[in-house]
Scaffold this motif. Structure first.
Motif, PDB file in Angstrom:
ATOM      1  N   UNK A   1       4.038   4.118   9.813  1.00 26.16           N
ATOM      2  CA  UNK A   1       3.814   4.578  10.898  1.00 26.16           C
ATOM      3  C   UNK A   1       3.069   2.580  11.204  1.00 26.16           C
TER       4      UNK A   1
ATOM      5  N   UNK B   1       1.573   7.853   7.907  1.00 32.21           N
ATOM      6  CA  UNK B   1       0.278   6.499   8.682  1.00 32.21           C
ATOM      7  C   UNK B   1       0.642   5.469   8.455  1.00 32.21           C
TER       8      UNK B   1
ATOM      9  N   UNK C   1      -1.328  10.026   4.391  1.00 30.07           N
ATOM     10  CA  UNK C   1      -1.392   9.097   4.910  1.00 30.07           C
ATOM     11  C   UNK C   1      -0.413   8.080   4.279  1.00 30.07           C
TER      12      UNK C   1
ATOM     13  N   UNK D   1      -2.041  15.741   1.208  1.00 29.71           N
ATOM     14  CA  UNK D   1      -3.138  14.423   2.387  1.00 29.71           C
ATOM     15  C   UNK D   1      -2.704  13.309   1.757  1.00 29.71           C
TER      16      UNK D   1
ATOM     17  N   UNK E   1       1.057   4.604  -2.416  1.00 24.64           N
ATOM     18  CA  UNK E   1       0.944   4.999  -2.504  1.00 24.64           C
ATOM     19  C   UNK E   1       1.800   6.854  -2.331  1.00 24.64           C
TER      20      UNK E   1
ATOM     21  N   UNK F   1       0.662  -1.396   0.464  1.00 24.10           N
ATOM     22  CA  UNK F   1      -0.002  -0.038  -0.148  1.00 24.10           C
ATOM     23  C   UNK F   1       0.517   0.917  -0.123  1.00 24.10           C
TER      24      UNK F   1
END
Lengths: 170, 170
Positions: free
Chosen positions: B144, B141, B138, B134, B121, B117
């Motif tokens: 993380x 995150x 994302x 944005x 991105x 993923x």
DNA sequence: CGTTTAGTTCGGTAAAAACCGAACCAAATA
DNA sequence: TATTTGGTTCGGTTTTTACCGAACTAAACG
């Protein structure tokens, strides 16, 4: 453009694999899994009802049902834009926390069940003609297992707090 | 005797609840779950094919199929007594370890998926007309989350070793 | 007030999962 | 060698799950 095609190809592969993963791991229905996977991939901008229906080639009714299901599980949410009737669905920020909570809850249930097994064993030990040594050994294993589960629960709790902190501090 | 009745009553309640638990939690079939629950309860002496069939009131064919399934999952095993053709099935000592291994494996898969993923991105970010801020958020995150999963995997590994030690030192 | 948009609800169907019975097999026993 | 014991295999039935289409609703638009 070639690059765009490549991306959408990559996208559908990830959706499919994630879909299977959630299906097996969290016991959700195929469609719920695919929708959730799509929304994870879309990130914070999310996707509209229509986009979901088209991207996954599913019926509106299935989309509706499964979106409701995912919301009631606390895994997705939606926002709206002023002057726009559409709903923008997205994987909820808490979906991670909720999943963790579910896991913690599960381990607690398991703990509880094994306590009952232990008490059953104690009950049996006083009565049966079985090899008491064996039963006692089983019992001690049982108690050890419960301790293990406790550690597991504590660990999960710590992790959860860690995440809550990092999420909040943003 | 009254006490015996009470025990068998207690037994079937635990089996039922454990059964439901494993069904939901580990995605096993109702019968597999009940059989496994019964064997957990029986402890190291285990139960014979016949005893299982009678205790759970199931057909021989279902018993056979599900016992094979449980064995292939590494959750049960059997021993035999010299001069006795019967098999004594029991929850395998490693069933706990095997379950943990499965969980670890699952988190590893999840980690892998989220890396994909993330890479998706990064790919998207270079190209689209979307709000880059944005997407970057994302992405962070996402990274993380991967770190979190790593901690999870490590924790599970530690727990597994702990158990292996306590089991071996006996 | 008729029409479009954004979804929901309900009844039904198709596919999958779970389970069973009957026939079967292989080893031990009589 | 016939029979019993301890299971296995296979084909079919029942139940459950997943999904869809068609009809519907509520808000917004023209």
């Amino acid at each position: 453009m070639i690059k765009e095609l490549e991306i959408s190809n990559q996208k559908s592969k990830i959706i499919e694999e994630m879909g299977v993963y959630f299906e097996c791991q969290d016991g959700m229905s195929p469609l719920s899994s695919r929708i959730f996977a799509l929304l994870v991939l879309e990130g914070s901008k999310g996707a509209t009802f229509e986009e979901i229906v088209e991207a996954l080639e599913i019926s509106k009714s299935s989309a509706s049902t499964n979106l409701q299901l995912l919301q009631s599980m606390g895994r997705i949410s939606y926002y709206t834009k002023p002057g726009d009737r559409k709903r923008y669905f997205k994987a909820s920020v808490n979906s991670l926390i909720n999943r963790l909570d579910d896991k913690i809850e599960a381990w607690k249930r398991e703990r509880c069940l094994h306590e009952r097994v232990a008490s059953y064993r104690k009950n049996v030990i006083t009565l049966t003609d079985l090899d008491k040594k064996e039963v006692e050994k089983d019992l001690s294993f049982n108690l050890q297992y419960i301790e293990f589960v406790d550690v597991m629960i504590q660990n999960l709790g710590k992790l959860k707090n860690n995440i809550l902190q990092t999420v909040n501090q943003e």
